[in-house]
Design an enzyme around this catalytic site. Structure first.
Site, PDB file in Angstrom:
ATOM      1  N   GLU A  45       0.859  -1.178   0.000  1.00  0.00           N
ATOM      2  CA  GLU A  45       0.000   0.000   0.000  1.00  0.00           C
ATOM      3  C   GLU A  45       0.901   1.236   0.000  1.00  0.00           C
ATOM      4  O   GLU A  45       1.525   1.554   1.006  1.00  0.00           O
ATOM      5  CB  GLU A  45      -0.914   0.000   1.224  1.00  0.00           C
ATOM      6  CG  GLU A  45      -1.746   1.254   1.374  1.00  0.00           C
ATOM      7  CD  GLU A  45      -2.403   1.364   2.733  1.00  0.00           C
ATOM      8  OE1 GLU A  45      -2.638   2.500   3.178  1.00  0.00           O
ATOM      9  OE2 GLU A  45      -2.656   0.314   3.365  1.00  0.00           O
ATOM     10  N   THR A  74      -4.181   6.090   1.924  1.00  0.00           N
ATOM     11  CA  THR A  74      -4.513   7.462   2.316  1.00  0.00           C
ATOM     12  C   THR A  74      -5.206   8.192   1.167  1.00  0.00           C
ATOM     13  O   THR A  74      -4.910   9.348   0.871  1.00  0.00           O
ATOM     14  CB  THR A  74      -3.263   8.241   2.779  1.00  0.00           C
ATOM     15  OG1 THR A  74      -2.395   7.383   3.531  1.00  0.00           O
ATOM     16  CG2 THR A  74      -3.651   9.412   3.673  1.00  0.00           C
ATOM     17  N   LYS A 134     -10.973  -1.773   6.676  1.00  0.00           N
ATOM     18  CA  LYS A 134      -9.773  -1.542   7.485  1.00  0.00           C
ATOM     19  C   LYS A 134     -10.164  -1.060   8.881  1.00  0.00           C
ATOM     20  O   LYS A 134     -10.865  -0.052   9.018  1.00  0.00           O
ATOM     21  CB  LYS A 134      -8.876  -0.499   6.807  1.00  0.00           C
ATOM     22  CG  LYS A 134      -7.605  -0.207   7.592  1.00  0.00           C
ATOM     23  CD  LYS A 134      -6.663   0.703   6.818  1.00  0.00           C
ATOM     24  CE  LYS A 134      -7.089   2.145   6.845  1.00  0.00           C
ATOM     25  NZ  LYS A 134      -6.013   3.050   6.362  1.00  0.00           N
TER      26      LYS A 134
END
Length: 215
Positions: A45, A74, A134
């Site tokens: 990621e 993000t 998440k």
């Protein structure tokens, strides 16, 4: 590399290990990717807190990194998500649910993993098409949160990020986490050029995940 949404999800779930990368440049990111690919990490990621994150993703997408998946983290809005996907991101991760980002990812059949910190947020994320949610920030909640959520929502696929280390990763998996996201506790060696330590630690995480699943 073109890969279906189902295959991306299958690989993340099979390995259970995602590395959260905050590299200083594309070369460092490439070396981290190589080290992670040798250590049974399913996915990288690349967070958009990294300067030129889209360029890093594009750079990695053109390099041979084994079977490892490339994703963007993000991601706060659909514009950033689209930039990441065009650069080669195979999945998109956000610190919290954004409806328009979810809609865009669903449109292009790209897995979207939004962050959640309450049962309501987990349900809302699932209703918006998130196959994996998440748990963030993981260090605030701990494995008990996953176990508690899985009681009324046994079908929820949860992936804690933040606060996961070699001492507690087994607890997260036993609590019901489908995978874990790990940042500095895995990639710290990159700061001193010790990429071999990343491979070694990744292998240790992978083994602990297997042990927890067997038990």
């Amino acid at each position: 590399m073109l890969i279906s949404k189902l295959e991306v999800l299958r690989k993340i779930e099979a390995s259970g290990l995602m590395a959260v990368i905050r590299a200083e440049n594309s070369e460092q990111a490439s070396r981290i990717a190589e080290a992670c690919s040798l250590g049974s990490v399913a996915a990288l990621e690349i967070t958009f807190t990294v300067p030129g994150a889209a360029g890093v993703i594009e750079h990695l997408a053109k390099k041979p990194t084994g079977e490892i998946l490339l994703g963007a983290g993000t991601v706060l809005d659909p514009e950033t998500a689209r930039i990441a996907i065009l650069a080669g991101a195979q999945f998109v991760v956000s610190p919290a649910l954004n409806l328009e980002t979810a809609r865009l990812c669903n449109r292009y059949r790209v897995p979207y993993l939004p962050g959640a910190g309450t049962v309501r947020e987990v349900i809302e994320a699932m209703e918006c098409g998130a196959d994996i949610v998440k748990v963030f920030p993981g260090e605030i909640f701990g494995p008990a949160f996953v176990k508690a959520v899985k009681a009324p929502l046994p079908h929820a696929q949860l992936m804690p990020t933040g606060g996961v280390n070699l001492e507690n990763v087994g607890d997260w998996i036993k609590a019901g986490a489908v995978a874990v996201g790990i940042g500095g506790n895995l990639t710290a060696g990159a700061k001193t050029g010790d990429y071999a330590s990343i491979t070694r630690i990744a292998q240790q995480f992978a083994e602990k995940i297997k042990e927890a699943r067997r038990s």
